[in-house]
Structure formats: C-alpha cells, structure tokens
Write a protein that holds these residues in place. Structure first.
Motif, PDB file in Angstrom:
ATOM      1  N   ASP A   1      -5.511  10.734  -9.799  1.00  0.00           N
ATOM      2  CA  ASP A   1      -4.306   9.909  -9.856  1.00  0.00           C
ATOM      3  C   ASP A   1      -3.399  10.235  -8.672  1.00  0.00           C
ATOM      4  N   GLY A   2      -3.272   9.286  -7.756  1.00  0.00           N
ATOM      5  CA  GLY A   2      -2.478   9.501  -6.557  1.00  0.00           C
ATOM      6  C   GLY A   2      -0.999   9.670  -6.845  1.00  0.00           C
ATOM      7  N   ASN A   3      -0.492   8.964  -7.836  1.00  0.00           N
ATOM      8  CA  ASN A   3       0.923   9.073  -8.179  1.00  0.00           C
ATOM      9  C   ASN A   3       1.262  10.485  -8.636  1.00  0.00           C
ATOM     10  N   ALA A   4       0.377  11.067  -9.434  1.00  0.00           N
ATOM     11  CA  ALA A   4       0.598  12.440  -9.902  1.00  0.00           C
ATOM     12  C   ALA A   4       0.539  13.421  -8.729  1.00  0.00           C
ATOM     13  N   ALA A   5      -0.384  13.181  -7.805  1.00  0.00           N
ATOM     14  CA  ALA A   5      -0.477  14.050  -6.627  1.00  0.00           C
ATOM     15  C   ALA A   5       0.810  13.980  -5.813  1.00  0.00           C
ATOM     16  N   ASN A   6       1.364  12.786  -5.677  1.00  0.00           N
ATOM     17  CA  ASN A   6       2.645  12.633  -4.973  1.00  0.00           C
ATOM     18  C   ASN A   6       3.754  13.379  -5.691  1.00  0.00           C
ATOM     19  N   ALA A   7       3.755  13.293  -7.025  1.00  0.00           N
ATOM     20  CA  ALA A   7       4.787  13.983  -7.803  1.00  0.00           C
ATOM     21  C   ALA A   7       4.688  15.499  -7.604  1.00  0.00           C
ATOM     22  N   LEU A   8       3.467  16.012  -7.565  1.00  0.00           N
ATOM     23  CA  LEU A   8       3.283  17.443  -7.319  1.00  0.00           C
ATOM     24  C   LEU A   8       3.749  17.807  -5.918  1.00  0.00           C
ATOM     25  N   GLY A   9       3.455  16.929  -4.961  1.00  0.00           N
ATOM     26  CA  GLY A   9       3.909  17.178  -3.602  1.00  0.00           C
ATOM     27  C   GLY A   9       5.427  17.254  -3.533  1.00  0.00           C
ATOM     28  N   ALA A  10       6.099  16.308  -4.188  1.00  0.00           N
ATOM     29  CA  ALA A  10       7.560  16.292  -4.179  1.00  0.00           C
ATOM     30  C   ALA A  10       8.118  17.542  -4.863  1.00  0.00           C
ATOM     31  N   LEU A  11       7.459  17.968  -5.942  1.00  0.00           N
ATOM     32  CA  LEU A  11       7.906  19.151  -6.672  1.00  0.00           C
ATOM     33  C   LEU A  11       7.846  20.392  -5.778  1.00  0.00           C
ATOM     34  N   HIS A  12       6.731  20.542  -5.067  1.00  0.00           N
ATOM     35  CA  HIS A  12       6.586  21.710  -4.187  1.00  0.00           C
ATOM     36  C   HIS A  12       7.506  21.617  -2.978  1.00  0.00           C
ATOM     37  N   ALA A  13       7.767  20.395  -2.513  1.00  0.00           N
ATOM     38  CA  ALA A  13       8.708  20.227  -1.400  1.00  0.00           C
ATOM     39  C   ALA A  13      10.102  20.663  -1.820  1.00  0.00           C
ATOM     40  N   GLU A  14      10.496  20.309  -3.050  1.00  0.00           N
ATOM     41  CA  GLU A  14      11.806  20.717  -3.572  1.00  0.00           C
ATOM     42  C   GLU A  14      11.899  22.231  -3.712  1.00  0.00           C
ATOM     43  N   ARG A  15      10.770  22.842  -3.982  1.00  0.00           N
ATOM     44  CA  ARG A  15      10.750  24.299  -4.147  1.00  0.00           C
ATOM     45  C   ARG A  15      10.670  25.037  -2.815  1.00  0.00           C
ATOM     46  N   GLY A  16      10.651  24.286  -1.731  1.00  0.00           N
ATOM     47  CA  GLY A  16      10.560  24.916  -0.417  1.00  0.00           C
ATOM     48  C   GLY A  16       9.164  25.390  -0.080  1.00  0.00           C
ATOM     49  N   GLU A  17       8.156  24.683  -0.586  1.00  0.00           N
ATOM     50  CA  GLU A  17       6.753  25.032  -0.316  1.00  0.00           C
ATOM     51  C   GLU A  17       6.085  23.870   0.419  1.00  0.00           C
ATOM     52  N   PRO A  18       6.441  23.663   1.691  1.00  0.00           N
ATOM     53  CA  PRO A  18       5.957  22.485   2.418  1.00  0.00           C
ATOM     54  C   PRO A  18       4.439  22.421   2.590  1.00  0.00           C
ATOM     55  N   GLN A  19       3.795  23.553   2.727  1.00  0.00           N
ATOM     56  CA  GLN A  19       2.339  23.537   2.925  1.00  0.00           C
ATOM     57  C   GLN A  19       1.624  23.030   1.671  1.00  0.00           C
TER      58      GLN A  19
END
Length: 618
Positions: free
Chosen positions: A297-315
């Motif tokens: 599910d691409g939408n879920a992958a995007n949500a995880l990406g946004a979550l880690h970006a908010e946490r300061g985990e860009p990689q």
C-alpha cells in the motif's frame, strides 16, 4: 468446484445444512453431519440398496476429498435416478479434470430440476465462451431461487452491460450471497458518487451524496456493505468503515477497518492507521501502516515516510517514500521532492517533482513551478503552473495570478484569482475583492472580501470593515442625549482583523473604544498595535496616556512613533520639550516634524521651531 447437494430433494432429510457462507470462487458447500456413527449408518443403509444413503454417503466422502470412495456410491445413486447424486458426480468428475463428462451429468441433474446443477452447467458453458447456453442454464438456476445461480447470471449480464444485471445481483444478495451484496453496494455507490481510486475501486463511500434519490441509494449501499461485511467480506468492511468515518462514527469505523485489516486488506490497515494517528496513538498507527506498506500500500508507505520525517529521521523517511513510489503511488516522488527541498537539495527536489508532475501529480507540478520561479526561470515555471491549475490545483491558479500580476497583465491575473477564489482560496478572494474595490464595484468587492475574511484573512476582514464603515449611518442618540452604543457589523470585522494581528484594525478598534469612553480597552489595542510596529498605534497610545496624566510615558511612545516617521508625534515631542525648557531638544523635534509633515503639521512645527530659535538666540 465444491460439492453440492440438491436442496430441493434432500434438505427435508435434515442431513444437508445451509452453508454459513457462500464461497466467492463458485459453488457453496452444502454438507452433512460427518461423525463416524453417521457414516457407519449410511454405509449399512447403502449396502442394502438405500438410494438416499448412497447419495449422502457419496457426498460425505466427496467433501472429505475421498474421490475414489465417493464415485461408486454416487454412480449407483445416479443410476437409481437421484439428481443430487448426478450433480455431485459432475462435481467429482470436474475435480478429476473430466469437464465434459461432468457437464453431461450436470445436464441430467439440471433437466431433472437441480438448481445447483444448472448453475454448475451454466458456469461450464461460460468458461468455454458459450454465453447463450451459459445464460440459459444460469437463468434456470436463478429462477429457482439459487443464490449462486443468480449471482453468476448477474455477473454475466453485467459483463454485457445488460440493465437486468442489478435485478439478479439484488436477488443473490437478498439470499445471503456476500459478493453479490458487495457488488450491489458498489453499483449503488457509483450511481451517487462515481469516484474511483487509483485501483479502480472507490474507497470513498457515498455518504456525502445529495438528498433525495441519491441519498436513498447511499443509505441502501451502506446496508448492503454492512450485510457483506458481516459475512466476512473484507472490502465491504473497508467501505463500510469509510462511510462511518465520513459520518463521524469513528469508533464503529475503526472496528470495521480492524476486521478488514485482520483479513488482509491493506487499505483498511492504512485507514485504521490514520484513525489511530488522529486519536493521538501514533505508535499503533505506525504498526498498521507498516503492515499495509509491507502488503504494497503506497499510501501507508507515504504515511510512514511522513512520520519518520517528523521525527527527524530523513533517511528512513526517504526509504519509505521510495517504497511508496515503487508501489505506484506518485505521492512518493512528490514527498521525496519535499524532503529534498527541506534539506536544501534543490537539484534532487526538482528531479522528484518532475517525476511526479509528469505522472500527473498536480501539487508536484505546482511545487516544481515554484522551484523554477525561485530560481529565476519564470518562463519555465508558467507552463507547470498552468498544468497544475488545469488539473485542479487551487494554489497553482493563485500563483498564476501572482505571476501575471507581476508582469502587469492585470486582466489575466484577475481571471486566475477568480478561479482560485471560486475554489475557496482565501488570498485569491482578497485579491479579487481589492480589484473590485479599485474598479468601483463595491457589491462584488464585498462578496469576495466576505469570503476571504471568513477564511481567516485579516486584511480582508479589515477591508470589509472599512467598506461597511463607510455605509454606517450616524450613531443614534438616547432621548436624554446619551449615546446608545450597539456594536455594528463593521466593528465586529475590525475586531476580527485586530485579533488576527492586523495593526491598522487594532488602531481602529482602539479608536472606537476610546470614542465610547472605554480607555482601558483603547489602551490595550493601541499598545498591541504599537508593540507590533504601528506608528499610529504608538501615537494614539501616547495621546491616551497624556490625557490620563502620564506625559513621560506618552513621550516614550511618541518617540517610537516619530522615529518610525510620524510627523504629529514629532510635533508633540517638540511641544513637550519646549514646555520643559529643553529648547534645543524641542527645536530638534520641530525640525523633524517639518520634514515628516503632513502640511498642516509642518506649518505648525515651523512656527514652533522659529520661536524656539528666537528664544535660544535671545
């Protein structure tokens, strides 16, 4: 092909039971009580020539997968004229790979009145491309009330685009066929919404449809989703959850999403994640997003990406955005562009924006245009703004307005502003309102300014207040001559703008408060405006303080106002210092007032300056 008993013949024996759930792949399984004692009794009866016992025993063995043991009993019962045995013999032969031989026995059973056999025979003909024969036998089955026959007939008719498909789909659904209930709900949804997601299956149910027939169809769709979901249909549970979520019934929506997600529906797991996130449970949300993302599910992958970006985990965020992109979700490329832009990796940001924009992502096209514009490439930015705006991006339409306004093409700019404003863009509505005021069309200006002010624009609220203020009738007076104050609409808009930090509105609200004698309220607003940099606010605050006997503090605020270019404040300071006997300082501020103006102030300041000079030279 699963085993089918003949309900018409054998149900009254009590040994065949209704299936708890139709198998969506094809036939429903009708079984018998398969304990050892029952089998022994059936065997003893079959050995004595009992046809019913032979038929039931054959069905029991067939269900168990014992084809060799079942076949002689089924053949013997079939030879004795048992149509259920003929149907099940067809099933057995079909499982062995003898499709044509199976069809022969199904035909015998169907001619004898077996609805199950007619259904199986209809499917056999359809698989071989003989649709007329398929329709004939499926119709025979459906008309006898066979749920699977009705569903298969509806599927065939729907494939042809025949309007009669819905009737038979409804018939199957009413008889408990869960896939029919789901597909009937989908058909009703398409009538009211017509909204299809990237996978061709709308996730948004018709809860927002209009009143009347559309709303009725939506309610009916929900009922069928609910029936299918209750029978274990995971996509129906997903859609039911979406309807309930849209209606605000989040607790029940979550239950259906959970049911669907546990059955392996990735979109439901993703939706459940968003519900949990909105409820503040980010950790649980991440668990479900992970599950959905791992299922593609691409939408879920995007949500995880946004979550880690908010946490300061860009990689980690970038890894999930790439996973979303690999899953075919264009948002992945767009989000990668945003991530790179935040990190100052402009070239990579442009690359990802372009990838998403070429795939039709309108916000990526808008972001790409902004990036190009910031780099000085206005010519390259314009077509991307246009592409995004034509695809429905409200921000892009507004940006086109800014672009053309910057070129002096006000007519074209206004057209784009109007388009964005029509879609609810607050700043665009403000720009249209200003343009209409400039053209003298006060009525249209008011309409747009109300839209912008209602959307939270402080400038629009202030301008709307000034329009209404100009129309305001004289303040009524009490019979005894006392002013009766009732807060007008324009005052309410001034206060709205002031509360949003608009400095001129804050000064105006202070003036209105002072006019009705509310010194404390006036001082509060003047001070707020002054501290935000308003020279008029500082000047008026000084006047208020001076009237209250606090001239030293007033001088502080007049100094601030005069330093910001306020001529009247400079004149007031000149007078203060002159009264104190500090003639040189008074002359300096008088010179400043002459330079700042306006004319009346400059004239008075010049006279004061000349007087101070004479006094100093005496």
């Amino acid at each position: 092909m699963d085993v089918m008993g003949d309900k018409a013949t054998l149900f009254e024996t009590g040994r065949f039971v209704q299936p708890s759930q139709p198998d969506e792949a094809g036939e429903a399984v009708e079984g018998v009580a398969e304990d050892a004692a029952e089998e022994v009794r059936r065997r003893i009866a079959a050995e004595t020539g009992d046809v019913e016992a032979m038929s039931v025993l054959g069905a029991m063995l067939l269900r168990r997968g014992d084809l060799d043991g079942a076949e002689p009993h089924l053949r013997a019962a079939t030879a004795a004229g048992d149509r259920a045995a003929a149907n099940n013999l067809g099933v057995l032969l079909h499982q062995r790979g003898y499709a044509d031989d199976a069809a022969g026995w199904w035909r015998i059973a169907a001619v004898a009145g077996s609805a199950a056999a007619a259904h199986a025979l209809g499917r056999h003909h359809r698989e071989r491309g003989d649709e007329p024969a398929a329709e004939y036998w499926l119709r025979q089955s459906a008309e006898q009330g066979h749920a699977l026959g009705a569903y298969a007939l509806a599927d065939l008719l729907e494939h042809r685009g025949d309007a009669g498909a819905e009737l038979w789909m409804r018939s199957a659904a009413e008889r408990g066929h869960r896939e029919a209930a789901y597909r009937l709900a989908r058909a009703l949804d398409r009538k009211t919404v017509g909204e299809v997601d990237a996978g061709g299956d709308s996730v948004v149910a018709g809860a927002g449809a209009g009143a009347g027939a559309g709303a009725g169809a939506t309610d009916e769709a929900e009922q069928w989703y609910r029936q299918a979901a209750a029978r274990g249909h995971r996509r129906a549970a997903l859609h039911l959850g979406a309807i309930l979520e849209k209606r605000g019934e989040l607790k029940e929506a979550g239950r259906w999403y959970l049911t669907s997600a546990k059955d392996g529906e990735a979109r439901a797991a993703c939706a459940l994640g968003f519900l949990l996130r909105d409820a503040g449970d980010t950790e649980s949300a991440a668990v479900w997003w992970l599950r959905a993302a791992q299922d593609g599910d691409g939408n879920a992958a995007n949500a995880l990406g946004a979550l880690h970006a908010e946490r300061g985990e860009p990689q980690t965020a970038e890894r999930w955005y790439r996973a979303a992109m690999d899953a075919g979700d264009d948002n992945g490329a767009y989000n990668l562009g945003l991530l790179c832009a935040e990190q100052g990796r402009t070239a990579q940001a442009e690359q990802w924006y372009r990838r998403a924009a070429y795939a039709g992502h309108r916000e990526a096209a808008n972001a790409l245009a902004i990036l190009l514009l910031q780099g000085g490439d206005a010519r390259g930015a314009e077509p991307w703004f246009s592409k995004a705006a034509e695809a429905g991006s409200v921000d892009a339409a507004f940006n086109l307005g800014i672009l053309f306004a910057g070129r002096g093409e006000d007519v074209v700019a206004l057209r784009w502003y109007e388009r964005a404003a029509g879609a609810g863009h607050t700043e665009a509505a403000l720009q249209v309102g200003i343009a209409r005021l400039r053209d003298g069309d006060e009525r249209e200006a008011e309409r747009y300014l109300r839209c912008a002010a209602g959307g939270g624009s402080a400038e629009a609220a202030y301008r709307l207040a000034t329009v209404l203020d100009a129309r305001r009738p004289p303040v009524p007076s009490h019979e005894l001559g006392e002013t009766v104050h009732e807060k007008s609409e324009c005052e309410e808009w001034y206060e709205r703008a002031a509360s949003l930090g608009h400095r001129r509105a804050q000064v105006r609200v202070g003036m209105l408060a002072a006019a009705r004698g509310d010194v404390v309220e006036a001082a509060r607003w003047y001070r707020e405006a002054a501290e935000a940099g308003s020279r008029n606010g500082a000047f008026n605050l000084g006047l208020l303080l001076a009237r209250e006997g606090s001239e030293p503090e007033a001088a502080v605020w007049w100094t601030r106002a005069a330093d910001a270019g306020h001529g009247r404040a400079a004149l007031r300071l000149a007078l203060v210092y002159a009264r104190r006997g500090e003639l040189a300082e008074g002359q300096r501020w008088a010179d400043r007032a002459v330079a700042l103006g306006p004319g009346e102030v400059a004239e008075r300041a010049a006279r004061l300056r000349d007087a101070l000079r004479q006094e100093l030279s005496a």
